[in-house]
Write a protein that holds these residues in place. Structure first.
Motif, PDB file in Angstrom:
ATOM      1  N   ILE A  78      71.826  36.548  24.762  1.00  0.00           N
ATOM      2  CA  ILE A  78      70.849  35.795  25.647  1.00  0.00           C
ATOM      3  C   ILE A  78      70.076  36.589  26.798  1.00  0.00           C
ATOM      4  O   ILE A  78      71.133  37.345  27.649  1.00  0.00           O
ATOM      5  CB  ILE A  78      71.478  34.444  26.381  1.00  0.00           C
ATOM      6  CG1 ILE A  78      71.618  33.486  25.127  1.00  0.00           C
ATOM      7  CG2 ILE A  78      70.260  34.192  27.291  1.00  0.00           C
ATOM      8  CD1 ILE A  78      72.508  32.231  26.112  1.00  0.00           C
ATOM      9  N   TRP A  79      68.985  36.985  26.865  1.00  0.00           N
ATOM     10  CA  TRP A  79      68.448  37.960  27.747  1.00  0.00           C
ATOM     11  C   TRP A  79      67.918  37.117  28.945  1.00  0.00           C
ATOM     12  O   TRP A  79      66.828  36.708  28.965  1.00  0.00           O
ATOM     13  CB  TRP A  79      67.334  38.922  27.080  1.00  0.00           C
ATOM     14  CG  TRP A  79      67.833  39.652  25.964  1.00  0.00           C
ATOM     15  CD1 TRP A  79      67.889  39.160  24.635  1.00  0.00           C
ATOM     16  CD2 TRP A  79      68.494  41.128  26.078  1.00  0.00           C
ATOM     17  NE1 TRP A  79      68.563  40.185  24.025  1.00  0.00           N
ATOM     18  CE2 TRP A  79      68.766  41.231  24.923  1.00  0.00           C
ATOM     19  CE3 TRP A  79      68.772  41.868  27.195  1.00  0.00           C
ATOM     20  CZ2 TRP A  79      69.533  42.387  24.400  1.00  0.00           C
ATOM     21  CZ3 TRP A  79      69.426  43.160  26.862  1.00  0.00           C
ATOM     22  CH2 TRP A  79      69.659  43.243  25.552  1.00  0.00           C
ATOM     23  N   LEU A  80      68.698  37.081  30.124  1.00  0.00           N
ATOM     24  CA  LEU A  80      68.424  36.365  31.262  1.00  0.00           C
ATOM     25  C   LEU A  80      67.092  37.135  31.893  1.00  0.00           C
ATOM     26  O   LEU A  80      66.357  36.061  32.510  1.00  0.00           O
ATOM     27  CB  LEU A  80      69.563  36.259  32.370  1.00  0.00           C
ATOM     28  CG  LEU A  80      70.690  35.295  31.745  1.00  0.00           C
ATOM     29  CD1 LEU A  80      71.753  35.262  32.827  1.00  0.00           C
ATOM     30  CD2 LEU A  80      69.858  33.853  31.341  1.00  0.00           C
ATOM     31  N   ASN A  81      66.892  38.109  31.774  1.00  0.00           N
ATOM     32  CA  ASN A  81      65.625  38.774  32.416  1.00  0.00           C
ATOM     33  C   ASN A  81      64.380  38.272  31.620  1.00  0.00           C
ATOM     34  O   ASN A  81      63.153  38.560  32.329  1.00  0.00           O
ATOM     35  CB  ASN A  81      65.601  40.372  32.333  1.00  0.00           C
ATOM     36  CG  ASN A  81      65.703  40.884  31.002  1.00  0.00           C
ATOM     37  OD1 ASN A  81      66.098  40.174  30.115  1.00  0.00           O
ATOM     38  ND2 ASN A  81      65.633  42.216  30.949  1.00  0.00           N
ATOM     39  N   GLN A  82      64.664  37.597  30.404  1.00  0.00           N
ATOM     40  CA  GLN A  82      63.465  37.098  29.755  1.00  0.00           C
ATOM     41  C   GLN A  82      63.525  35.659  30.051  1.00  0.00           C
ATOM     42  O   GLN A  82      62.429  34.844  29.419  1.00  0.00           O
ATOM     43  CB  GLN A  82      63.424  37.398  28.286  1.00  0.00           C
ATOM     44  CG  GLN A  82      63.136  38.745  28.010  1.00  0.00           C
ATOM     45  CD  GLN A  82      63.392  39.307  26.587  1.00  0.00           C
ATOM     46  OE1 GLN A  82      63.599  38.244  25.657  1.00  0.00           O
ATOM     47  NE2 GLN A  82      63.382  40.552  26.534  1.00  0.00           N
TER      48      GLN A  82
END
Ligand code: SF4
Ligand code: SF4
Length: 153
Positions: A4-8
């Motif tokens: 999971i890419w939290l910056n996205q």
């Protein structure tokens, strides 16, 4: 396991859900998992997990939640609300997610009516089966699942 890419992620997603009618109770969730343990859909579909869906909303995973087929699997039975110590109304949250999924173009608006037809079909079938069981009969139940599915496409 999926990364999971939290910056996205979308930090406003949880506020958007919580600000809609039915979505407010989401904020009280403390991830105890009682809903997941009691959910009848989880019992037949291991991928479906109300606690996880709530976590995903809180993490701002807008596309992953609204674009997921899982939000259409809930049968809106409210069992999760009965067991929730925080009074989270998950079936109402689910209603909000479906509304947003339609608005964001993830599914066609007609899916709402299709869902009603599916629920009516299976409620009717349930009545017929129960009628037979309770009256100890074995009358033939006409049930053409393929034709029914074709009529929904
Ligand atoms: S039962 Fe309620 S508090 Fe517990 S995880 Fe489910 S929604 Fe959250
Ligand atoms: S309302 Fe949906 S999430 Fe809650 S217990 Fe029923 S099927 Fe599961």
């Amino acid at each position: 396991m999926k990364e999971i890419w939290l910056n996205q992620s979308d930090p406003n997603f949880k506020f958007e859900v919580a600000n809609r009618l039915g979505g407010e109770s989401l904020k009280a969730c403390f991830a105890c998992g009682a809903c997941t343990g009691a959910c009848p859909v989880k019992g037949v579909n291991d991928d479906f997990d109300p606690r996880k869906i709530i976590r995903m909303i809180l993490l701002g995973l807008r596309k992953e939640v609204l674009g997921s087929k899982l939000i259409w699997y809930c049968c809106l039975c409210n069992t999760c609300s009965f067991v929730c110590p925080q009074d989270v109304k998950f079936s109402q949250v689910m209603g909000v997610l479906r509304e947003m999924a339609i608005e964001d173009g993830f599914v066609h608006p007609s899916l709402q009516d299709t869902m009603k037809n599916i629920d009516r079909f299976f409620l009717d079938l349930r009545q017929k089966v129960l009628f037979n069981v309770l009256d100890k009969k074995d009358e033939l139940i006409e049930f053409d699942l393929k034709e029914f599915v074709k009529s929904l496409l």
